[in-house]
Design an enzyme around this catalytic site. Structure first.
Site, mmCIF file in Angstrom:
data_model
loop_
_atom_site.group_PDB
_atom_site.id
_atom_site.type_symbol
_atom_site.label_atom_id
_atom_site.label_comp_id
_atom_site.label_asym_id
_atom_site.label_seq_id
_atom_site.Cartn_x
_atom_site.Cartn_y
_atom_site.Cartn_z
ATOM 1 N N LYS A 92 27.091 -4.717 8.598
ATOM 2 C CA LYS A 92 27.616 -6.070 8.797
ATOM 3 C C LYS A 92 27.028 -6.689 10.063
ATOM 4 O O LYS A 92 26.909 -7.902 10.171
ATOM 5 C CB LYS A 92 29.143 -6.068 8.813
ATOM 6 N N LYS A 141 -9.490 -0.601 -7.724
ATOM 7 C CA LYS A 141 -9.770 -2.012 -7.468
ATOM 8 C C LYS A 141 -8.617 -2.852 -7.981
ATOM 9 O O LYS A 141 -8.151 -3.769 -7.341
ATOM 10 C CB LYS A 141 -11.077 -2.400 -8.176
ATOM 11 N N ASP A 168 -2.997 4.884 -6.861
ATOM 12 C CA ASP A 168 -2.687 3.757 -7.738
ATOM 13 C C ASP A 168 -2.427 2.496 -6.921
ATOM 14 O O ASP A 168 -2.079 2.562 -5.739
ATOM 15 C CB ASP A 168 -1.389 4.045 -8.521
ATOM 16 N N ASP A 169 -2.511 1.353 -7.590
ATOM 17 C CA ASP A 169 -1.967 0.121 -7.049
ATOM 18 C C ASP A 169 -0.451 0.253 -7.012
ATOM 19 O O ASP A 169 0.149 0.792 -7.945
ATOM 20 C CB ASP A 169 -2.312 -1.033 -8.009
ATOM 21 N N GLY A 353 -9.967 -0.267 0.192
ATOM 22 C CA GLY A 353 -10.056 -0.780 -1.174
ATOM 23 C C GLY A 353 -11.342 -1.562 -1.294
ATOM 24 O O GLY A 353 -12.363 -1.040 -1.743
ATOM 25 N N GLY A 354 -11.294 -2.813 -0.809
ATOM 26 C CA GLY A 354 -12.481 -3.661 -0.842
ATOM 27 C C GLY A 354 -13.650 -3.044 -0.082
ATOM 28 O O GLY A 354 -14.807 -3.247 -0.450
#
Lengths: 404, 404
Positions: A92, A141, A168-169, A353-354
């Site tokens: 709270k 990708k 995984d994505d 990734g990229g």
């Protein structure tokens, strides 16, 4: 006595921070105090929170103090799980004006009741036989809507480049075209084939999704199907779901915590939960073996001080709790590896990734460029020296910069 | 087509809001678009998000636009659960600068896959045989550390005053002194006794806690022990835990959602998840029969417009989904009942803690004062008129004000 209490630090503002700390100490535990009869006080004292201190950081224009307050709570007020902890110290209170939950220090007796990582940094290194260097992870990708064969091709290409893990994505929930257990089995087979070719093992982190009360069962099925690692959206499912996976002796597989939704909690200076606590301490005690978080590089990035603090929370000694791998993510390309190494040291996972898929030579070349960069910095060589031996790295540095 | 897509509205800022909407539509679904070959575009088109519109609210000093953008997502990208939904529309996006998740509109086909409230407003009214008036709920003064007998005494006092529901403290996890199932049985017995005396039934909302994957089993035990209602810290355990309780045919009991931790998400103007969505739509589709939220009165309160919007999200027609009871909480005393009635209407629960226990005549008198106030406003009489018939109400108005 102090080892039986939880210390909690808040960033807040009030006319008087000490008084606010006292109000919280009472309001979040026994509810009222000064007006209680002496016998009641006696009975409730063991449950009462205590104001420990206040540090004024600034005085605001209206005369209010802004700063850090610390309150201690008896562990007897809690069950040893994160829902109890967060509800009891911030439930709270989170709705009570400008207040941000900054830090928690648990006594050893309570730490021992949390699972912590089942494998941690050392366990994962052992599985990969990869000591004394940062690990390398790559990301599909994209996953959504791709035919299974495309995912297999992507997995193989990344693995052939020498990455330690492929994940995984995190948005991969609707996976009818490449179902969870089928993916695990198929990528396991590909990993065996690529290891025969490269001599390097690769682990696949499958995104664990489904009804929260069935996740442990699904995770067990994944382990039986040969899963190496599970990706998990901890904040979307709740910390306790991670806790129960990590505490389950039948789920013998490292868990990778994704920070999806973390930005709903940490970026405000006035509200929410601070990053090093949210993605550091809480992820670690609940049992994440690896923790992704936004890197301090790139356009929209985590504040560097916070990112480093987060990594420390994952790796500093903590009684009886294994260390979790920090995985600073987003905006990572091979030219950044020296910076990553300087900032986060050996015990990190370089995650791209990229920076892998965008390599002009494709994902395999992209991974090779990272492998060369990581080998170089670990051996104390410059990227330019390494690029003379690795055309993939040379091309990456050409594209993304960051040489020398 | 439009009924197969989810509409999502964000509050954000960018040089160009339309472009930002387009970037999100691609980035949160297929990852990249313009550089894809035509065949790939054809295959991935069904998964692609779409920028629907942008509304500039202001131009910032640096020339950036601040405003609302709407993006649509194909439902095929998701599994019908809140972890998938939130991860897919706000997971990594939440960490991408100033952006707040404002609203979601689900197509009927996806709404139908969520449980929604099992009882809702009408079901709860039926259980209590209480039509055409706001209900009244009271809260234990505190639970933590109290001997079981003290809790029984408190329960009886509140029930004798004529409240419809009594709820546990949300921080009541460590309940060794008055264990969950024992409380349910004991208070059930007291409720039977007080109903014989007052003619009014009273429901007890027990705080459901424990390992998240065992909550359904524990809830079933509660139902077997005679539970009337379960209090649940939805945000601490995750929305999916609520979903799975609501979807479980063996858990035949209304669920009351507590907003603990909500303040970690909603108060920032720049980040997080807007209150009407967080505590309104999401709580309702996941299955909360009653939803507590901070009232718009008192010192630290919810913005009134947001509180009213939240209540609307709980009660507006929604295809195939029952209505949830709004429970505006904190700072409620009998003198506020006309205001509550004007703001939230008949279909609400008046919820008081200090406004009942703080009555000079004790909790029973405190509850009676509320009952008199609710009867008065429902019948179109003033509190002053009612106070002439109710000494408890007269005393409450004397203490807290708010007559006429």
């Amino acid at each position: 006595m102090s080892e039986q209490r939880i210390l909690v630090t808040y960033l807040t503002q009030a006319q008087n921070l000490n008084k606010k700390a006292e109000a919280i100490a009472v309001g979040m535990t026994v509810g009222s105090w000064t007006d209680l009869p002496a016998a009641k006080k006696e009975a409730l004292k063991p449950y009462l929170g205590e104001a420990v201190g206040a540090e004024v950081l600034e005085t605001l224009e209206n005369g209010d103090q802004r700063g850090l307050i610390t309150v201690s709570y008896p562990i007897r007020n809690f069950t040893p799980d994160i829902p109890s902890l967060l509800t009891g110290i911030f439930g709270k209170l989170s709705m009570d004006g400008k207040i941000k939950l900054m830090n928690i220090s648990l006594p050893d007796s309570m730490l021992g009741a949390f699972p912590g990582p089942k494998f941690g940094i050392d366990g994962l290194r052992g599985r990969l036989d990869a000591q004394n260097r940062p690990l390398l992870m790559s990301i599909f990708k994209s996953c959504l809507g791709l035919p299974f064969d495309d995912l297999k091709t992507q997995f193989r290409a990344q693995a052939l480049g020498g990455v330690d893990l492929v994940k995984d994505d995190e948005i991969f929930f609707a996976d009818d075209r490449a179902p969870f257990l089928d993916r695990i089995k198929a990528f396991k087979q590909i990993a065996i084939e690529t290891e025969a070719e490269t001599g390097k093992p690769v682990l696949y982190a499958a995104n664990l999704t489904g009804p929260v009360h069935e996740l442990n069962e699904k995770a067990k099925q994944a382990v039986e199907a040969g899963a190496d690692c599970l990706l998990f959206n901890v904040l979307a499912f709740g910390f306790d779901a991670l806790h129960r996976l990590a505490a389950d002796p039948d789920v013998q597989v490292p868990i990778m915590a994704h920070p999806a939704l973390a930005g709903a909690y940490y970026p405000s200076p006035d509200y929410g939960i601070a990053t090093p606590l949210l993605l550091g301490t809480l992820m670690r005690i609940a049992g994440a073996d690896l923790v992704l978080f936004p890197s301090p590089y790139g356009n929209v990035a985590l504040d560097k001080k916070e990112a480093l603090q987060l990594a420390q929370h994952l790796t500093d000694p903590l009684e009886g709790v294994r260390r979790s791998f920090p995985v600073p993510s987003a905006g990572i390309h091979p030219g950044l590896v020296p910076q990553l190494f300087a900032d986060f040291g050996l015990d990190q996972i370089v995650n791209a990734g990229g920076g892998i898929h965008g390599h002009p030579g494709g994902a395999t070349a992209g991974a090779k460029a990272f492998v060369a960069a990581i080998e170089a910095v670990t051996a104390g060589r410059t990227l330019d020296e390494a690029a003379a031996q690795s055309s993939e790295l040379a091309i990456a540095l050409e594209k993304w910069g960051g040489g020398r």
